[in-house]
Design a protein around this motif. Structure first.
Motif, PDB file in Angstrom:
ATOM      1  N   ASP A   1       0.835  -1.196   0.000  1.00  0.00           N
ATOM      2  CA  ASP A   1       0.000   0.000   0.000  1.00  0.00           C
ATOM      3  C   ASP A   1       0.871   1.247   0.000  1.00  0.00           C
ATOM      4  N   GLY A   2       0.803   2.020  -1.093  1.00  0.00           N
ATOM      5  CA  GLY A   2       1.574   3.247  -1.207  1.00  0.00           C
ATOM      6  C   GLY A   2       0.737   4.475  -0.934  1.00  0.00           C
ATOM      7  N   PRO A   3       1.332   5.657  -0.987  1.00  0.00           N
ATOM      8  CA  PRO A   3       0.606   6.897  -0.682  1.00  0.00           C
ATOM      9  C   PRO A   3      -0.538   7.181  -1.654  1.00  0.00           C
ATOM     10  N   ASP A   4      -0.318   6.909  -2.950  1.00  0.00           N
ATOM     11  CA  ASP A   4      -1.325   7.232  -3.958  1.00  0.00           C
ATOM     12  C   ASP A   4      -1.937   6.021  -4.627  1.00  0.00           C
ATOM     13  N   THR A   5      -1.282   4.892  -4.549  1.00  0.00           N
ATOM     14  CA  THR A   5      -1.783   3.701  -5.210  1.00  0.00           C
ATOM     15  C   THR A   5      -1.227   2.466  -4.531  1.00  0.00           C
ATOM     16  N   LEU A   6      -1.794   1.334  -4.862  1.00  0.00           N
ATOM     17  CA  LEU A   6      -1.276   0.076  -4.321  1.00  0.00           C
ATOM     18  C   LEU A   6      -0.541  -0.692  -5.423  1.00  0.00           C
ATOM     19  N   ARG A   7       0.330  -1.554  -5.003  1.00  0.00           N
ATOM     20  CA  ARG A   7       1.108  -2.368  -5.937  1.00  0.00           C
ATOM     21  C   ARG A   7       0.876  -3.836  -5.618  1.00  0.00           C
ATOM     22  N   TYR A   8       0.325  -4.556  -6.582  1.00  0.00           N
ATOM     23  CA  TYR A   8       0.113  -5.990  -6.378  1.00  0.00           C
ATOM     24  C   TYR A   8       1.454  -6.705  -6.316  1.00  0.00           C
ATOM     25  N   LEU A   9       1.518  -7.704  -5.448  1.00  0.00           N
ATOM     26  CA  LEU A   9       2.763  -8.434  -5.252  1.00  0.00           C
ATOM     27  C   LEU A   9       2.708  -9.773  -5.977  1.00  0.00           C
ATOM     28  N   GLY A  10       3.847 -10.164  -6.517  1.00  0.00           N
ATOM     29  CA  GLY A  10       3.951 -11.425  -7.225  1.00  0.00           C
ATOM     30  C   GLY A  10       4.853 -12.412  -6.508  1.00  0.00           C
ATOM     31  N   PRO A  11       4.964 -13.609  -7.053  1.00  0.00           N
ATOM     32  CA  PRO A  11       5.819 -14.631  -6.427  1.00  0.00           C
ATOM     33  C   PRO A  11       7.268 -14.203  -6.293  1.00  0.00           C
ATOM     34  N   ASP A  12       7.769 -13.413  -7.241  1.00  0.00           N
ATOM     35  CA  ASP A  12       9.177 -12.994  -7.188  1.00  0.00           C
ATOM     36  C   ASP A  12       9.456 -12.140  -5.957  1.00  0.00           C
ATOM     37  N   GLU A  13       8.553 -11.200  -5.653  1.00  0.00           N
ATOM     38  CA  GLU A  13       8.752 -10.347  -4.482  1.00  0.00           C
ATOM     39  C   GLU A  13       8.716 -11.172  -3.195  1.00  0.00           C
ATOM     40  N   LEU A  14       7.763 -12.099  -3.124  1.00  0.00           N
ATOM     41  CA  LEU A  14       7.669 -12.918  -1.913  1.00  0.00           C
ATOM     42  C   LEU A  14       8.904 -13.802  -1.750  1.00  0.00           C
ATOM     43  N   ALA A  15       9.382 -14.344  -2.858  1.00  0.00           N
ATOM     44  CA  ALA A  15      10.584 -15.184  -2.796  1.00  0.00           C
ATOM     45  C   ALA A  15      11.786 -14.361  -2.357  1.00  0.00           C
ATOM     46  N   ARG A  16      11.886 -13.138  -2.848  1.00  0.00           N
ATOM     47  CA  ARG A  16      13.021 -12.284  -2.467  1.00  0.00           C
ATOM     48  C   ARG A  16      12.995 -11.967  -0.984  1.00  0.00           C
ATOM     49  N   TRP A  17      11.771 -11.838  -0.425  1.00  0.00           N
ATOM     50  CA  TRP A  17      11.654 -11.546   1.003  1.00  0.00           C
ATOM     51  C   TRP A  17      11.689 -12.807   1.852  1.00  0.00           C
ATOM     52  N   GLY A  18      11.678 -13.978   1.214  1.00  0.00           N
ATOM     53  CA  GLY A  18      11.751 -15.228   1.952  1.00  0.00           C
ATOM     54  C   GLY A  18      10.500 -15.528   2.750  1.00  0.00           C
ATOM     55  N   VAL A  19       9.320 -15.261   2.162  1.00  0.00           N
ATOM     56  CA  VAL A  19       8.065 -15.471   2.864  1.00  0.00           C
ATOM     57  C   VAL A  19       7.083 -16.168   1.933  1.00  0.00           C
ATOM     58  N   SER A  20       6.267 -17.056   2.484  1.00  0.00           N
ATOM     59  CA  SER A  20       5.252 -17.718   1.668  1.00  0.00           C
ATOM     60  C   SER A  20       4.042 -16.809   1.503  1.00  0.00           C
TER      61      SER A  20
END
Length: 448
Positions: A175-194
């Motif tokens: 959730d950003g100031p003006d819009t939201l950004r949908y998250l994909g598998p790549d972002e979750l993998a980079r953060w090490g979270v399911s």
């Protein structure tokens, strides 16, 4: 989203109309098959619907104005307009994507003197919020996003999500100031979270933003007070839903991302009230889905009132409209895909029908000699173009009956939502002879 999906459509009974023909497996076959569908249905809409060419021109004009607004706001990256996806790609592969459908719907619903405000809002979403490098930094901004399942299935980007109650889906957003950004598998993998771990974090973030009391429409019937793009997501928080003291088990509808409706499964007046409210909301920009869900120990499951309930007719309209909208968007997506691949495959339409007494059904047209994929409808009309443009259907039958008698002629297409079936030939004369029905005999009053 095509404008046609924003209206309910009433259709005249088949048998009073002339039908166009088509023959051969050529590009013209698909065009003629679509024309046959159009001749089969007489559309009665609240306002005249523009021709596809006119609507396409309106969409392209809107895209040009959107690009001009982005440039005026200081956007310097390359801007590519994807007409099929109705989106703008800003920059290269790692740039931003601006989806135009919701803004276009808002533009059409806004008075001409206020339409500049739509483009002003559009320019504010051109820069997606930057994602932190670590989960610890990202965690405070994670929120759950509930959308129609078709949104996730047909999105041209890789988004992490899971189905909810069959026709909805749950995704994750930063959730950003003006819009939201949908998250994909790549972002979750980079953060090490399911996905499930991140969803749990997102729901914990939503809880403190959900403390306001629900607005009571009537005793035992409530609606959400939030207008923050996450009202529909609150159905994931059972404690929020149970703030509404309902008769029976909780029933919810999320016809709009900023509207959560709650009533009880045994509250006939409440069901009628939320259905009426939902019928209005699904016609607005940024709508989600008109179908209802009931809370069970296993989670949310689809819900439909008993047929004798006075709310049943409105729930039925919501169901037909939602299915028709999902299929219309899928049809547009598949037709574009097949054109790009050079595949001549007819994507048959899902058509809702309602007579003057409010009885309804959905149908698809199966044309002899045309390679096609059919939507899963309640009724099938069988047409033989060789009989001429004035010929009536050679058979009319409920889907279940066709599946029992000629199921080998329908092959499920894997990986599609809503479901579709590839036709394999055409029923025999003997089979068609059993299906000489009057359309009125197959309406939902006598159906399952």
């Amino acid at each position: 989203m095509m404008r046609t999906t924003r209206r309910f459509v009433g259709l005249a009974l088949v048998g009073t109309l002339g039908l166009g023909g088509c023959a051969g497996h050529t590009r013209a076959t698909t065009r003629d098959a679509r024309a046959t569908e159009a001749r089969l249905a007489e559309h009665s809409e609240e306002q005249e619907h523009p021709a596809p060419e006119q609507e396409q021109a309106e969409r392209e004009s809107f895209a040009r104005r959107a690009i001009e607004a982005l440039r005026a706001s200081g956007e310097t990256r390359d801007i590519h307009y994807d007409a099929g996806g109705f989106l703008l790609q800003l920059g290269g592969k790692d740039g931003s994507t601006v989806f135009l459908s919701n803004f276009f719907d808002e533009y059409l619903a806004t008075a001409p003197e206020q339409r500049d405000e739509v483009f002003a809002r559009l320019t504010r979403v051109r820069a997606m919020p930057a994602l932190p490098e670590t989960l610890a930094e990202a965690r405070p901004n994670l929120l759950p996003v509930v959308r129609g399942r078709a949104f996730f299935e047909q999105l041209p980007l890789s988004i992490a999500w899971k189905p909810l109650s069959g026709f909805l889906g749950v995704g994750l957003a930063f959730d950003g100031p003006d819009t939201l950004r949908y998250l994909g598998p790549d972002e979750l993998a980079r953060w090490g979270v399911s996905f499930d771990q991140a969803l749990g974090m997102a729901m914990e973030n939503l809880r403190p933003r959900s403390t306001e009391p629900l607005e009571q429409l009537a005793p035992g019937t409530c609606e959400s007070p939030w207008e923050d793009n996450y009202a529909a997501s609150r159905l994931l928080l059972e404690e929020v839903v149970r703030r509404c003291q309902v008769k029976g088990t909780p029933v919810v509808l999320v016809p709009h991302r900023d509207l959560l409706l709650i009533t009880g499964s045994e509250d006939e007046d409440g069901l009628h009230q939320v259905a009426t409210r939902a019928l209005q909301a699904v016609m607005a920009p940024r709508a989600l889905d008109g179908r209802a869900m009931r809370l069970t120990p296993e989670g949310w499951v689809p819900f439909m009132p008993e047929r004798l309930n006075n709310a049943w007719a409105d729930f039925r309209k919501l169901e037909l409209f939602s299915r028709a909208r999902d299929y219309a968007e899928q049809t547009e997506h598949l037709e574009k895909l097949y054109r790009e691949k050079g595949v001549d495959l007819f994507v048959a339409a899902y058509t809702p029908y309602q007579d003057e007494h409010g009885r309804s059904l959905s149908y698809a047209v199966w044309l002899k000699g045309v390679d096609a994929i059919l939507p899963r409808t309640e009724v099938i009309f069988f047409m033989d173009p060789a009989l001429g443009p004035e010929a009536l259907p050679v058979g009319i039958a409920r889907w279940e009956e066709v599946a029992r008698a000629a199921g080998q002629l329908l092959a499920p297409v894997e990986g599609l939502y809503p479901e579709r079936y590839r036709v394999k030939g055409f029923p025999s004369e003997e089979q068609l002879a059993r299906w000489q029905n009057d359309p009125g005999d197959l309406l939902d009053e006598d159906g399952p």
